[in-house]
Write a protein that holds these residues in place. Structure first.
Motif, PDB file in Angstrom:
ATOM      1  N   SER A  32     -44.886  33.643  17.128  1.00  0.00           N
ATOM      2  CA  SER A  32     -45.615  34.314  16.053  1.00  0.00           C
ATOM      3  C   SER A  32     -45.128  35.744  15.862  1.00  0.00           C
ATOM      4  CB  SER A  32     -47.112  34.297  16.374  1.00  0.00           C
ATOM      5  OG  SER A  32     -47.848  35.008  15.411  1.00  0.00           O
ATOM      6  N   LYS A  33     -44.940  36.461  16.952  1.00  0.00           N
ATOM      7  CA  LYS A  33     -44.532  37.861  16.856  1.00  0.00           C
ATOM      8  C   LYS A  33     -43.097  38.016  16.374  1.00  0.00           C
ATOM      9  CE  LYS A  33     -47.750  39.740  20.256  1.00  0.00           C
ATOM     10  NZ  LYS A  33     -47.921  40.541  21.491  1.00  0.00           N
ATOM     11  N   LEU A  34     -42.241  37.039  16.699  1.00  0.00           N
ATOM     12  CA  LEU A  34     -40.843  37.114  16.278  1.00  0.00           C
ATOM     13  C   LEU A  34     -40.635  36.576  14.866  1.00  0.00           C
ATOM     14  CD1 LEU A  34     -39.069  36.002  19.585  1.00  0.00           C
ATOM     15  CD2 LEU A  34     -39.316  38.323  18.692  1.00  0.00           C
ATOM     16  N   GLY A  35     -41.695  36.032  14.278  1.00  0.00           N
ATOM     17  CA  GLY A  35     -41.612  35.616  12.883  1.00  0.00           C
ATOM     18  C   GLY A  35     -41.202  34.179  12.668  1.00  0.00           C
ATOM     19  N   GLY A  36     -41.342  33.334  13.708  1.00  0.00           N
ATOM     20  CA  GLY A  36     -41.000  31.928  13.531  1.00  0.00           C
ATOM     21  C   GLY A  36     -40.740  31.240  14.842  1.00  0.00           C
ATOM     22  N   GLY A  37     -40.735  29.898  14.799  1.00  0.00           N
ATOM     23  CA  GLY A  37     -40.557  29.124  16.012  1.00  0.00           C
ATOM     24  C   GLY A  37     -39.121  28.840  16.373  1.00  0.00           C
ATOM     25  N   GLY A  38     -38.166  29.311  15.552  1.00  0.00           N
ATOM     26  CA  GLY A  38     -36.771  28.968  15.789  1.00  0.00           C
ATOM     27  C   GLY A  38     -36.129  29.670  16.962  1.00  0.00           C
ATOM     28  N   TRP A  39     -36.724  30.752  17.442  1.00  0.00           N
ATOM     29  CA  TRP A  39     -36.109  31.503  18.531  1.00  0.00           C
ATOM     30  C   TRP A  39     -36.239  30.793  19.877  1.00  0.00           C
ATOM     31  CZ3 TRP A  39     -32.965  35.344  17.445  1.00  0.00           C
ATOM     32  CH2 TRP A  39     -33.141  36.066  16.260  1.00  0.00           C
ATOM     33  N   ILE A  40     -37.365  30.112  20.089  1.00  0.00           N
ATOM     34  CA  ILE A  40     -37.606  29.457  21.369  1.00  0.00           C
ATOM     35  C   ILE A  40     -37.841  27.975  21.116  1.00  0.00           C
ATOM     36  CG2 ILE A  40     -39.074  29.357  23.415  1.00  0.00           C
ATOM     37  CD1 ILE A  40     -39.768  32.282  22.938  1.00  0.00           C
ATOM     38  N   ILE A  41     -37.011  27.147  21.718  1.00  0.00           N
ATOM     39  CA  ILE A  41     -37.032  25.708  21.476  1.00  0.00           C
ATOM     40  C   ILE A  41     -37.652  24.989  22.668  1.00  0.00           C
ATOM     41  CG2 ILE A  41     -35.642  23.677  20.933  1.00  0.00           C
ATOM     42  CD1 ILE A  41     -35.631  25.901  18.800  1.00  0.00           C
ATOM     43  N   ALA A  42     -38.611  24.109  22.395  1.00  0.00           N
ATOM     44  CA  ALA A  42     -39.209  23.286  23.442  1.00  0.00           C
ATOM     45  C   ALA A  42     -38.349  22.047  23.664  1.00  0.00           C
ATOM     46  CB  ALA A  42     -40.622  22.873  23.043  1.00  0.00           C
ATOM     47  N   ILE A  43     -38.030  21.785  24.902  1.00  0.00           N
ATOM     48  CA  ILE A  43     -37.302  20.579  25.283  1.00  0.00           C
ATOM     49  C   ILE A  43     -38.322  19.640  25.916  1.00  0.00           C
ATOM     50  CG2 ILE A  43     -35.363  19.627  26.561  1.00  0.00           C
ATOM     51  CD1 ILE A  43     -34.609  21.701  24.411  1.00  0.00           C
ATOM     52  N   ARG A  44     -38.668  18.588  25.197  1.00  0.00           N
ATOM     53  CA  ARG A  44     -39.769  17.723  25.601  1.00  0.00           C
ATOM     54  C   ARG A  44     -39.587  17.206  27.029  1.00  0.00           C
ATOM     55  NH1 ARG A  44     -43.595  15.059  22.759  1.00  0.00           N
ATOM     56  NH2 ARG A  44     -42.598  15.608  20.771  1.00  0.00           N
ATOM     57  N   GLY A  45     -40.642  17.374  27.811  1.00  0.00           N
ATOM     58  CA  GLY A  45     -40.638  16.875  29.174  1.00  0.00           C
ATOM     59  C   GLY A  45     -39.865  17.728  30.166  1.00  0.00           C
ATOM     60  N   VAL A  46     -39.259  18.819  29.695  1.00  0.00           N
ATOM     61  CA  VAL A  46     -38.453  19.662  30.594  1.00  0.00           C
ATOM     62  C   VAL A  46     -38.959  21.093  30.599  1.00  0.00           C
ATOM     63  CG1 VAL A  46     -36.138  20.473  31.184  1.00  0.00           C
ATOM     64  CG2 VAL A  46     -36.442  18.193  30.173  1.00  0.00           C
ATOM     65  N   GLY A  47     -38.801  21.800  29.471  1.00  0.00           N
ATOM     66  CA  GLY A  47     -39.192  23.198  29.419  1.00  0.00           C
ATOM     67  C   GLY A  47     -38.797  23.838  28.099  1.00  0.00           C
ATOM     68  N   PHE A  48     -38.150  25.004  28.170  1.00  0.00           N
ATOM     69  CA  PHE A  48     -37.821  25.765  26.971  1.00  0.00           C
ATOM     70  C   PHE A  48     -36.441  26.401  27.107  1.00  0.00           C
ATOM     71  CE2 PHE A  48     -42.410  25.722  27.365  1.00  0.00           C
ATOM     72  CZ  PHE A  48     -42.837  25.443  26.079  1.00  0.00           C
ATOM     73  N   ARG A  49     -35.826  26.680  25.961  1.00  0.00           N
ATOM     74  CA  ARG A  49     -34.590  27.453  25.940  1.00  0.00           C
ATOM     75  C   ARG A  49     -34.617  28.379  24.733  1.00  0.00           C
ATOM     76  NH1 ARG A  49     -30.808  26.068  22.107  1.00  0.00           N
ATOM     77  NH2 ARG A  49     -30.917  23.978  21.196  1.00  0.00           N
ATOM     78  N   PHE A  50     -33.800  29.421  24.822  1.00  0.00           N
ATOM     79  CA  PHE A  50     -33.660  30.372  23.718  1.00  0.00           C
ATOM     80  C   PHE A  50     -32.569  29.881  22.771  1.00  0.00           C
ATOM     81  CE2 PHE A  50     -31.881  34.130  21.691  1.00  0.00           C
ATOM     82  CZ  PHE A  50     -33.006  34.820  21.313  1.00  0.00           C
ATOM     83  N   ARG A  51     -32.802  30.041  21.482  1.00  0.00           N
ATOM     84  CA  ARG A  51     -31.782  29.678  20.502  1.00  0.00           C
ATOM     85  C   ARG A  51     -31.463  30.892  19.654  1.00  0.00           C
ATOM     86  NH1 ARG A  51     -32.924  25.478  15.722  1.00  0.00           N
ATOM     87  NH2 ARG A  51     -34.015  27.329  14.953  1.00  0.00           N
ATOM     88  N   GLY A  52     -30.269  31.441  19.848  1.00  0.00           N
ATOM     89  CA  GLY A  52     -29.832  32.565  19.032  1.00  0.00           C
ATOM     90  C   GLY A  52     -29.324  32.103  17.685  1.00  0.00           C
ATOM     91  N   PRO A  53     -29.076  33.037  16.756  1.00  0.00           N
ATOM     92  CA  PRO A  53     -28.559  32.678  15.445  1.00  0.00           C
ATOM     93  C   PRO A  53     -27.240  31.922  15.559  1.00  0.00           C
ATOM     94  CG  PRO A  53     -29.255  34.970  15.497  1.00  0.00           C
ATOM     95  CD  PRO A  53     -29.296  34.480  16.904  1.00  0.00           C
ATOM     96  N   GLY A  54     -27.134  30.836  14.855  1.00  0.00           N
ATOM     97  CA  GLY A  54     -25.913  30.059  14.831  1.00  0.00           C
ATOM     98  C   GLY A  54     -25.784  29.067  15.964  1.00  0.00           C
ATOM     99  N   SER A  55     -26.794  29.052  16.865  1.00  0.00           N
ATOM    100  CA  SER A  55     -26.741  28.108  17.974  1.00  0.00           C
ATOM    101  C   SER A  55     -27.059  26.698  17.484  1.00  0.00           C
ATOM    102  CB  SER A  55     -27.742  28.500  19.071  1.00  0.00           C
ATOM    103  OG  SER A  55     -27.421  29.769  19.578  1.00  0.00           O
ATOM    104  N   ALA A  56     -26.481  25.716  18.153  1.00  0.00           N
ATOM    105  CA  ALA A  56     -26.786  24.330  17.807  1.00  0.00           C
ATOM    106  C   ALA A  56     -28.087  23.906  18.487  1.00  0.00           C
ATOM    107  CB  ALA A  56     -25.657  23.419  18.270  1.00  0.00           C
ATOM    108  N   ASP A  57     -28.843  23.012  17.844  1.00  0.00           N
ATOM    109  CA  ASP A  57     -30.082  22.503  18.436  1.00  0.00           C
ATOM    110  C   ASP A  57     -29.767  21.571  19.604  1.00  0.00           C
ATOM    111  OD1 ASP A  57     -31.655  23.890  16.706  1.00  0.00           O
ATOM    112  OD2 ASP A  57     -31.804  22.246  15.244  1.00  0.00           O
TER     113      ASP A  57
END
Length: 279
Positions: free
Chosen positions: A254-279
């Motif tokens: 919410s504070k960064l202006g969208g959910g694209g910065w931090i990606i949930a990996i189902r059943g595992v955890g989370f990773r950061f996604r910078g601009p231009g990164s692949a999902d």
């Protein structure tokens, strides 16, 4: 003591309608912790703690915290809190106050001070947890609370405030991170998006920096609890602790202006996604 086990009378407490008869039949044994509230701050001073709540159980919570070694005191209203908070090292804040909304009290304190604040919220209220964090709380805990969990959370905050996060190489200064419009400065503990400063709680900043410093790494929930919340290595991650991670991730998005910065990996955890990164 004749070998008898010592049981702490407030092993489980509630800010709200807690009374002794609501405690489970067999009280939880609580031994003094190896890193308890009695551990002095730098300079040898005992941690001063303010319990803010208008409920009848406030004094019991104060006594509970004193048993753990804190120099604890009570404030029964938001107005009193705003007058007295500057003299304390940690604030325990019930968001349900009789005179002023607790979130407003939190925002007012945070606008003038960096004193650690732990918010108390209703059980299973995700919205309250998010609002607490967005208002500036460093952490939040559900009512009724467990004493040992609360003390551990307070200690974790104090370690970060007075000792700072440990690094593998103490001589290595944390580096400034830039990902497109996002700038993270670990020295100033400042986050900016398109040049606009973004307010962060301590845990939000620590979580964001950890993820962004290793952009494509998937961090498990266990890793996040250990490295950000200083959860004991190998200990089971409870549903409540897991919800804490989700709440902080939601607040960051919410504070960064969208959910694209931090990606949930189902059943595992989370990773950061910078601009231009692949999902």
């Amino acid at each position: 003591m004749n070998g008898a086990a010592v049981r702490h009378p407030h092993a489980q407490s509630r800010l709200g309608d807690w009374t002794p008869e609501h405690t489970p039949g067999v009280a939880e044994a609580v031994a003094p912790l190896s890193l308890g509230g009695g551990d002095p701050l730098p300079g040898g001073r005992t941690v001063r703690l303010l319990v803010v709540s208008g409920c009848s159980a406030t004094e019991q919570v104060v006594q509970d915290m004193r048993w753990h070694g804190f120099d604890a005191h009570a404030a029964q209203s938001g107005a009193t809190t705003l007058e007295e908070y500057a003299g304390y090292d940690v604030i325990l804040l019930d968001i349900e106050l009789p005179d002023i909304d607790g979130l407003a009290v939190c925002r007012a304190i945070r606008s003038a001070s960096d004193v650690p604040i732990v918010g108390f919220v209703s059980e299973s209220s995700e919205l309250d947890r998010v609002l607490c964090l967005e208002a500036g709380c460093d952490d939040c805990i559900e009512k009724p609370y467990r004493s040992r969990e609360l003390v551990a959370r307070i200690n974790a905050i104090l370690r970060r405030v007075h000792g700072g996060p440990a690094r593998e190489d103490p001589a290595e200064e944390p580096r400034r991170l830039r990902h497109g419009p996002l700038l993270i400065d670990p020295v100033a503990r400042e986050v900016r998006v398109d040049g606009r400063p973004v307010d962060m709680t301590r845990k939000e900043f620590d979580l964001l920096y950890l993820l962004a410093a290793d952009p494509e790494k998937v961090f498990t929930r266990e890793e996040l609890m250990i490295r950000v919340w200083e959860h004991p290595d190998g200990a089971e991650i409870s549903p409540r602790a897991s919800r804490t991670i989700d709440t902080h991730v939601s607040s960051l998005r919410s504070k960064l202006g969208g959910g694209g910065w931090i990606i949930a990996i189902r059943g595992v955890g989370f990773r950061f996604r910078g601009p231009g990164s692949a999902d």
